[in-house]
Every structure is written in C-alpha cells, then in structure tokens.
Design a protein around this motif. Sequence first.
Motif, PDB file in Angstrom:
ATOM      1  N   GLU A 263       5.344  13.464   2.922  1.00  0.00           N
ATOM      2  CA  GLU A 263       5.423  14.909   3.147  1.00  0.00           C
ATOM      3  C   GLU A 263       4.994  15.716   1.929  1.00  0.00           C
ATOM      4  N   LYS A 264       5.369  15.254   0.744  1.00  0.00           N
ATOM      5  CA  LYS A 264       5.075  16.018  -0.477  1.00  0.00           C
ATOM      6  C   LYS A 264       3.627  15.848  -0.925  1.00  0.00           C
ATOM      7  N   GLY A 265       3.046  14.698  -0.653  1.00  0.00           N
ATOM      8  CA  GLY A 265       1.658  14.461  -1.007  1.00  0.00           C
ATOM      9  C   GLY A 265       1.443  14.223  -2.492  1.00  0.00           C
TER      10      GLY A 265
ATOM     11  N   GLY B 200       0.814  -1.202   0.000  1.00  0.00           N
ATOM     12  CA  GLY B 200       0.000   0.000   0.000  1.00  0.00           C
ATOM     13  C   GLY B 200       0.845   1.250   0.000  1.00  0.00           C
ATOM     14  N   ALA B 201       1.939   1.235   0.765  1.00  0.00           N
ATOM     15  CA  ALA B 201       2.872   2.359   0.766  1.00  0.00           C
ATOM     16  C   ALA B 201       3.485   2.548  -0.615  1.00  0.00           C
ATOM     17  N   THR B 202       3.812   1.436  -1.265  1.00  0.00           N
ATOM     18  CA  THR B 202       4.359   1.502  -2.617  1.00  0.00           C
ATOM     19  C   THR B 202       3.364   2.142  -3.576  1.00  0.00           C
ATOM     20  N   SER B 203       2.084   1.809  -3.413  1.00  0.00           N
ATOM     21  CA  SER B 203       1.063   2.359  -4.292  1.00  0.00           C
ATOM     22  C   SER B 203       1.006   3.873  -4.208  1.00  0.00           C
ATOM     23  N   LEU B 204       1.095   4.415  -2.996  1.00  0.00           N
ATOM     24  CA  LEU B 204       1.052   5.866  -2.844  1.00  0.00           C
ATOM     25  C   LEU B 204       2.282   6.517  -3.472  1.00  0.00           C
ATOM     26  N   GLN B 205       3.452   5.940  -3.275  1.00  0.00           N
ATOM     27  CA  GLN B 205       4.661   6.517  -3.865  1.00  0.00           C
ATOM     28  C   GLN B 205       4.620   6.452  -5.389  1.00  0.00           C
ATOM     29  N   LEU B 206       4.014   5.400  -5.933  1.00  0.00           N
ATOM     30  CA  LEU B 206       3.877   5.293  -7.386  1.00  0.00           C
ATOM     31  C   LEU B 206       3.046   6.450  -7.958  1.00  0.00           C
ATOM     32  N   LEU B 207       2.003   6.846  -7.232  1.00  0.00           N
ATOM     33  CA  LEU B 207       1.170   7.951  -7.711  1.00  0.00           C
ATOM     34  C   LEU B 207       1.993   9.231  -7.849  1.00  0.00           C
ATOM     35  N   ALA B 208       2.945   9.414  -6.944  1.00  0.00           N
ATOM     36  CA  ALA B 208       3.768  10.620  -6.973  1.00  0.00           C
ATOM     37  C   ALA B 208       4.875  10.548  -8.014  1.00  0.00           C
ATOM     38  N   ASN B 209       5.344   9.326  -8.297  1.00  0.00           N
ATOM     39  CA  ASN B 209       6.517   9.168  -9.159  1.00  0.00           C
ATOM     40  C   ASN B 209       6.202   9.016 -10.639  1.00  0.00           C
ATOM     41  N   ASP B 210       5.000   8.555 -10.966  1.00  0.00           N
ATOM     42  CA  ASP B 210       4.692   8.218 -12.359  1.00  0.00           C
ATOM     43  C   ASP B 210       3.221   8.514 -12.612  1.00  0.00           C
ATOM     44  N   THR B 211       2.943   9.458 -13.501  1.00  0.00           N
ATOM     45  CA  THR B 211       1.561   9.901 -13.723  1.00  0.00           C
ATOM     46  C   THR B 211       0.688   8.832 -14.363  1.00  0.00           C
ATOM     47  N   ARG B 212       1.288   7.774 -14.889  1.00  0.00           N
ATOM     48  CA  ARG B 212       0.463   6.682 -15.427  1.00  0.00           C
ATOM     49  C   ARG B 212      -0.302   5.975 -14.304  1.00  0.00           C
TER      50      ARG B 212
ATOM     51  N   MET C  13      -5.100   0.205  14.800  1.00  0.00           N
ATOM     52  CA  MET C  13      -3.737   0.318  15.286  1.00  0.00           C
ATOM     53  C   MET C  13      -3.275   1.770  15.137  1.00  0.00           C
ATOM     54  N   VAL C  14      -2.433   2.225  16.025  1.00  0.00           N
ATOM     55  CA  VAL C  14      -1.881   3.575  15.929  1.00  0.00           C
ATOM     56  C   VAL C  14      -0.795   3.579  14.859  1.00  0.00           C
ATOM     57  N   ASP C  15      -0.915   4.476  13.895  1.00  0.00           N
ATOM     58  CA  ASP C  15       0.068   4.586  12.827  1.00  0.00           C
ATOM     59  C   ASP C  15       0.402   6.058  12.647  1.00  0.00           C
ATOM     60  N   ASP C  16       1.577   6.447  13.068  1.00  0.00           N
ATOM     61  CA  ASP C  16       1.956   7.858  13.055  1.00  0.00           C
ATOM     62  C   ASP C  16       2.097   8.428  11.655  1.00  0.00           C
ATOM     63  N   SER C  17       2.282   7.562  10.662  1.00  0.00           N
ATOM     64  CA  SER C  17       2.478   8.064   9.298  1.00  0.00           C
ATOM     65  C   SER C  17       1.172   8.500   8.652  1.00  0.00           C
ATOM     66  N   TRP C  18       0.046   7.989   9.125  1.00  0.00           N
ATOM     67  CA  TRP C  18      -1.221   8.274   8.460  1.00  0.00           C
ATOM     68  C   TRP C  18      -1.669   9.727   8.607  1.00  0.00           C
ATOM     69  N   PRO C  19      -1.600  10.337   9.795  1.00  0.00           N
ATOM     70  CA  PRO C  19      -2.046  11.741   9.874  1.00  0.00           C
ATOM     71  C   PRO C  19      -1.270  12.666   8.942  1.00  0.00           C
ATOM     72  N   THR C  20       0.046  12.473   8.857  1.00  0.00           N
ATOM     73  CA  THR C  20       0.846  13.315   7.964  1.00  0.00           C
ATOM     74  C   THR C  20       0.521  13.022   6.509  1.00  0.00           C
ATOM     75  N   GLY C  21       0.493  11.748   6.165  1.00  0.00           N
ATOM     76  CA  GLY C  21       0.183  11.384   4.791  1.00  0.00           C
ATOM     77  C   GLY C  21      -1.204  11.831   4.372  1.00  0.00           C
ATOM     78  N   TRP C  22      -2.168  11.679   5.277  1.00  0.00           N
ATOM     79  CA  TRP C  22      -3.552  12.068   4.997  1.00  0.00           C
ATOM     80  C   TRP C  22      -3.647  13.569   4.744  1.00  0.00           C
ATOM     81  N   LYS C  23      -2.991  14.336   5.573  1.00  0.00           N
ATOM     82  CA  LYS C  23      -3.028  15.800   5.445  1.00  0.00           C
ATOM     83  C   LYS C  23      -2.532  16.257   4.076  1.00  0.00           C
ATOM     84  N   ASN C  24      -1.597  15.511   3.496  1.00  0.00           N
ATOM     85  CA  ASN C  24      -0.988  15.905   2.238  1.00  0.00           C
ATOM     86  C   ASN C  24      -1.600  15.234   1.014  1.00  0.00           C
ATOM     87  N   LEU C  25      -2.704  14.523   1.205  1.00  0.00           N
ATOM     88  CA  LEU C  25      -3.484  14.022   0.073  1.00  0.00           C
ATOM     89  C   LEU C  25      -4.418  15.146  -0.372  1.00  0.00           C
ATOM     90  N   ARG C  26      -4.169  15.684  -1.558  1.00  0.00           N
ATOM     91  CA  ARG C  26      -4.898  16.867  -1.993  1.00  0.00           C
ATOM     92  C   ARG C  26      -6.067  16.555  -2.924  1.00  0.00           C
TER      93      ARG C  26
END
Length: 376
Positions: free
Chosen positions: A260-262, A231-243, A276-289
């Motif tokens: 951070e970049k969103g 799932g983390a890979t999927s989000l990074q793919l959206l940022a790295n490749d517009t396809r 489960m508590v996941d500290d990465s989600w609030p930051t990642g969520w905030k940067n989903l535009r």
Amino acid sequence: MQKTLLHSLAFALQANAASVVPLPELKGPYRVGTSVLELVDSSRTDPFAPGVRQREVIISLFYPTQEEAEKCTLAFQFPPLTAAFIDGRYNDTNASAERILTQSCIDSPLSHPELPLLFFGPGFSNSRTYYSAALEELASHGWNIIAADHPFDANIVEFSDKVLYAKDSTLVNGTADQYLEVRVADMKFVLDALSDPAIVSRIPGLSAATSSPSSRLQTDKVGAFGHSFGGATSLQLLANDTRFAVGANFDGTLFGAVVEKGTDSPFVIFGTNPRMVDDSWPTGWKNLRGFKRQYAINDTEHGSFTDFPIIRDILGPDSPPLLNNGLGIIAGERIIDIQTAYVDALFGRFLKGENGELLDGEGSEDWPEVSLVGKN
C-alpha cells in the motif's frame, strides 16, 4: 561428530566421479567461488525456535574468483541431509540430489570485492540451495551474491552441527506478515554483518584489516531479488532500508506494508505465462513510483524459477516423475539464461551505471519467451 560424518559423506560421494551429475558450464567471463557462513544475531531471540535461542542465519556466497582450475574443488549443490530430504520428497531411489555438482569452487578467494552485492531470497519453505545453478551463473557475469536460509521457514536448514526443520517451529498457523518481518530482519542483519571485520575475515580472500574502499564488500548500496516469498521480501526491504536500492520479484505474491505504501526504488516483476491471477500485483504495481517493469515468461509455472527444471533436464530419463510437477515446459538452461540476462541488465543499470538496454527492449528479440506487460 555430526559435522565430521557429514563432511566424510560429502567427500566420499565426490570421490565417486562416475556417479556425479554436473550442472552446465558457466557462461560468464568469471570463474565462480562459493563459501558458506553461519551467523548468529545476538540482538534477537528466534521467534520460531523451540526454547529460547538467539536467531541464527546461514548464507551461501557466490562470487567471481581467480582460483586456478587445478586448485578448484567443485561444490556439491546440496549438503548431505538436505539432499536426502529432497530425494525422499520426490521418491527418488537414485539419490540424484546427492550427486548434483555445481560449477563453483569451494572456499576459493573472493577476488573482486569492488563488484556490487546482490541479496537473494528463496521461496517460502524452500532452501537457498534450490537456486544455486541460477545464482552461480549470475555470479559468473560479475556479481557478488548472498543467498540466505531462514530457519523454521525453510523446510530444512542444514548447519555444520545441526539441522533445523520447519515442522519443529513453535509458530502454528503464522501469518505471511509474521514470516516477512523475520525475513526482512534476517536480511538486514546479514547486510550489517558484512560490514563487520570479524565476519568479513571469515570470507576466503578477504581480510579484517582492509582499509581501501575498493577492498571491502560494497554494502552501502545493494540489490535484492528473490523467488516467490523471497520476491515479496525484496520489495519490503526496499521500503525498510535505503541500502537496498533496487529489487526484483520472480512470481511472488506481495505482502507487507509496502504493497500500500509503495516505494520510489526501481523494481521489476517477472511472472509466469500462462499468467496466474495475483490480486496483490495491481495494488503493489500502482504504488511503485520509481522505474518499474513487469514481464511474463512463456511456458513457465511457479517452480520454473527454481533450479529443478535444469536438474530435471540433466537427469534426463533418470529424473523422478514427481520432480516435474509445477515446473512448466521451458528448458532449465533457457530459464536460467533469461533470468541472468534480465537481472544482469536491471542491476547493471542501477548498481554499475550500465545502460541495461534490454530493459528498454533492445535485444529483446533474443528472448522471444519474454513479454513486456507493464512499464512506467
């Protein structure tokens, strides 16, 4: 020699029909085919492999097919050495993993290349084969799906002529970002390969000579989803490749620059409940535009988003006790139905131009286990 031995083992097991444990019948309108491709990326050296070798990736395809039932040979879920690895891991003396039969026809023709492509990533250390039941069910609803293994990340990756184990990786105490970079590169390479006529011609039902856009795989705009690190890979793919245009994460901690970049691309997060508590989600969520949703699914744990809950259920009393760790109490067939409904709605809206009403709450009463916990 090894390839012949492995195939002989598989065919011998299939002949023993009394020992077979079939996955449930598919619920979508399409019969499903499956095929495996082994790909070599000549542009990259494998950073994890002992010695110097080109990066290799193996993928499974699940897709709608028009294969006649009498011509269909169903695929076993796990290749032989992977099955033996799983049985050893769970101390299963019944060799259960070796007997799980999917509902997908081996090497039947891919009949609808005009349907969108979805890329699936497994959890860290997991094989792509741990998710075949969920992926074939989704494919039966009208999707062409690619599931990739990442050698030396997955505990075991079984090629036709060799087996690669994570324990043999030269990377010791590697960071998540190092693995993420390789996974993203693997997925982009696979997408590139599916536009290569020489590769496409290896997919049953497709030809290198196809010229009509409707006869080619739809590689210009695809979806990406995955479990955990997938799932983390999927989000990074959206940022790295517009396809990669739309994505989803099943209970994965987020990593990489995208946190951070969103991204402006649509993205949905599915999590467990109890959460489960996941500290990465609030930051990642905030940067989903772009379009975004976050859901929690009752009675689940992290392992609920693999096929092991449904394998546990179909094995019944014969299921090894160790298998049940971390799977939650949700029924295996039910969690697959939930995933199918929401993933189909998400990708249907953004890749097929459908309404995806479920994302807006219409019909959510059919899925009382699912709670909407965040939206834009």
